[in-house]
Enzyme design. Structure first.
Site, mmCIF file in Angstrom:
data_model
loop_
_atom_site.group_PDB
_atom_site.id
_atom_site.type_symbol
_atom_site.label_atom_id
_atom_site.label_comp_id
_atom_site.label_asym_id
_atom_site.label_seq_id
_atom_site.Cartn_x
_atom_site.Cartn_y
_atom_site.Cartn_z
ATOM 1 N N ARG A 119 -35.590 -20.039 34.587
ATOM 2 C CA ARG A 119 -36.020 -18.805 33.239
ATOM 3 C C ARG A 119 -35.907 -17.750 35.595
ATOM 4 N NH1 ARG A 119 -42.241 -17.290 34.349
ATOM 5 N NH2 ARG A 119 -42.146 -15.774 32.996
ATOM 6 N N HIS A 123 -34.468 -14.178 34.153
ATOM 7 C CA HIS A 123 -34.882 -12.670 34.024
ATOM 8 C C HIS A 123 -34.161 -11.864 35.570
ATOM 9 C CE1 HIS A 123 -39.134 -13.740 33.611
ATOM 10 N NE2 HIS A 123 -38.777 -14.661 32.428
ATOM 11 N N TRP A 262 -44.202 -26.514 26.037
ATOM 12 C CA TRP A 262 -43.455 -26.406 24.521
ATOM 13 C C TRP A 262 -42.786 -28.375 23.419
ATOM 14 C CZ3 TRP A 262 -42.153 -22.801 28.374
ATOM 15 C CH2 TRP A 262 -41.997 -21.718 28.155
#
Ligand code: HEM
Length: 367
Positions: A119, A123, A262
């Site tokens: 992540r 980002h 998820w």
């Protein structure tokens, strides 16, 4: 100094350093201009852009990795120390150190730092703006406030802290290269596809931070996704392939407000994100938090509103179905789009190698 004199001076210095045998690379060399080091520490960032402009010019003139050769030497004004030129093997050592660190997560989340490290790489890269050429992985500006404090980056201090441990071991690597190599290691070590990668990013300064609002907002719909990812240069198919990264990791109420994983295997890269979107019935979760979906059957999985757009928007859905039906196709497209993502914002002249490299997994090296 004129530009041509600067260019000549840089070429001479680079040539001297590049032809010096590795054992003698600590010898002092004396170029006519003072270079600044490109693996900067956040706190040493200068207040003006002058150093950056001169440095970028030097990096460009040196043609990629050679800028690692030159770094300021406090003990001898005007002199610079020649440093070693990192090879692919040296970057492989960094990769290995990140891969080892990912496994030292203990009780953290699902037992791996891989998802949060991925992540961070995303980002850092996803701030790119095609129109202005600003943002992207080149300058690693998330080291600086206010970008480090942008709402979308909440929780990424964990990953940046981990990366500092690696930086301490390999101080010559730039933050942009380090963070994106972390993303590559995360995908590959969590059983994902090979991600072609090469070094060449340089550290920018606080002045290069990107404005808030360049990363996607999970509460929005398809138009927002197309606007945000279109600004980075991605089409519908690439948006869907990128979203498959949510096979990994989880949401944290304390970071984004959302909660839960998820998939049932959040530390393994699979196409499960897509298969679950189709196979499960997704209903709005009743809770005291932001709007998110949960699977009706187990109530243990989640989808963000933007995830659900991937199967409710006609333009996106056909790609999601193709990836749900064919894991190999997903791996192929995921590899290509992640490689593209991590290279956003890096001028072609900065790459150390004309072609991306293939970094080896830890398992592969044991064979
Ligand atoms: C499509 C737009 C996207 C939105 C709206 C979005 C939003 C989010 C949110 C809200 C979280 C939870 C953060 C937390 O609470 O810790 C998250 C986590 C995550 N995202 Fe995304 N994301 C998007 C695309 C991507 C892409 C393109 C990637 C990678 C290529 C990615 C990789 C991840 C990973 C690995 C995590 C888990 C982090 C962890 O476990 O700590 N996301 N995302």
């Amino acid at each position: 100094m004129s530009l041509s004199a600067l260019r000549a001076s840089v070429r001479r210095s680079a040539l001297r350093a590049a032809t010096a045998p590795r054992a003698s690379t600590t010898a002092l060399i004396r170029p006519r201009i003072a270079f600044r080091k490109y693996s900067t520490e956040p706190e040493s960032a200068p207040k003006s852009n002058t150093g950056l402009i001169a440095g970028v010019a030097a990096a460009v003139l040196l043609g990629g990795g050679a800028y690692f050769l030159l770094s300021g030497d406090d003990s001898a004004p005007g002199a610079v120390k020649a440093k070693f030129v990192p090879t692919q093997d040296d970057y492989q050592k960094v990769y290995n150190a990140i891969a080892d660190l990912m496994d030292e997560a203990g009780d953290y989340d699902d037992g791996s730092y891989g998802p949060v490290i991925l992540r961070l790489a995303w980002h850092a890269s996803g701030t790119f703006d095609v129109a202005s050429g600003t943002g992207g992985s080149n300058y690693a500006t998330m080291r600086f406030a206010p970008e480090s404090l942008h709402g979308a980056n909440a929780g990424l201090d964990v990953a940046r802290g981990l990366m500092e441990k690696i930086k301490a071991q390999f101080p010559w690597i730039s933050y942009g290269d380090l963070w994106t190599l972390g993303g590559v290691a995360a995908v590959q070590e969590m059983s994902g596809p090979r991600i072609p990668w090469r070094p060449g990013r340089i550290d920018g300064f606080a002045e290069n931070v990107t404005p808030d609002g360049r990363l996607p907002d999970a509460t929005q719909g398809g138009a927002h996704l197309r606007a945000i990812f279109g600004r980075m240069g991605f089409n519908d198919q690439e948006i869907v392939a990128l979203s498959g990264a949510h096979a990994l990791g989880r949401c944290h109420a304390a970071r984004s407000g959302f909660e839960g994983p998820w998939t049932f295997s959040p530390t393994t890269v699979t196409n499960d994100y897509f298969t679950l979107l189709f196979s499960e019935t997704w209903v709005w979760k009743k809770w005291n938090g932001p709007k998110q979906l949960e699977d009706k059957k187990t109530k243990s999985l989640m989808m963000l509103p933007t995830d659900y757009v991937i199967v409710s928007d006609k333009g996106f859905k056909k790609y999601a179905k193709a990836y749900a039906d064919d894991n190999d196709l997903f791996f192929k497209d995921f590899s290509a789009v992640i490689a593209k993502l991590f290279e956003l914002g890096v001028p072609a002249t900065q790459w150390v190698s004309p072609e991306p490299w293939s970094m080896k997994t830890l398992d592969e090296q044991k064979k």
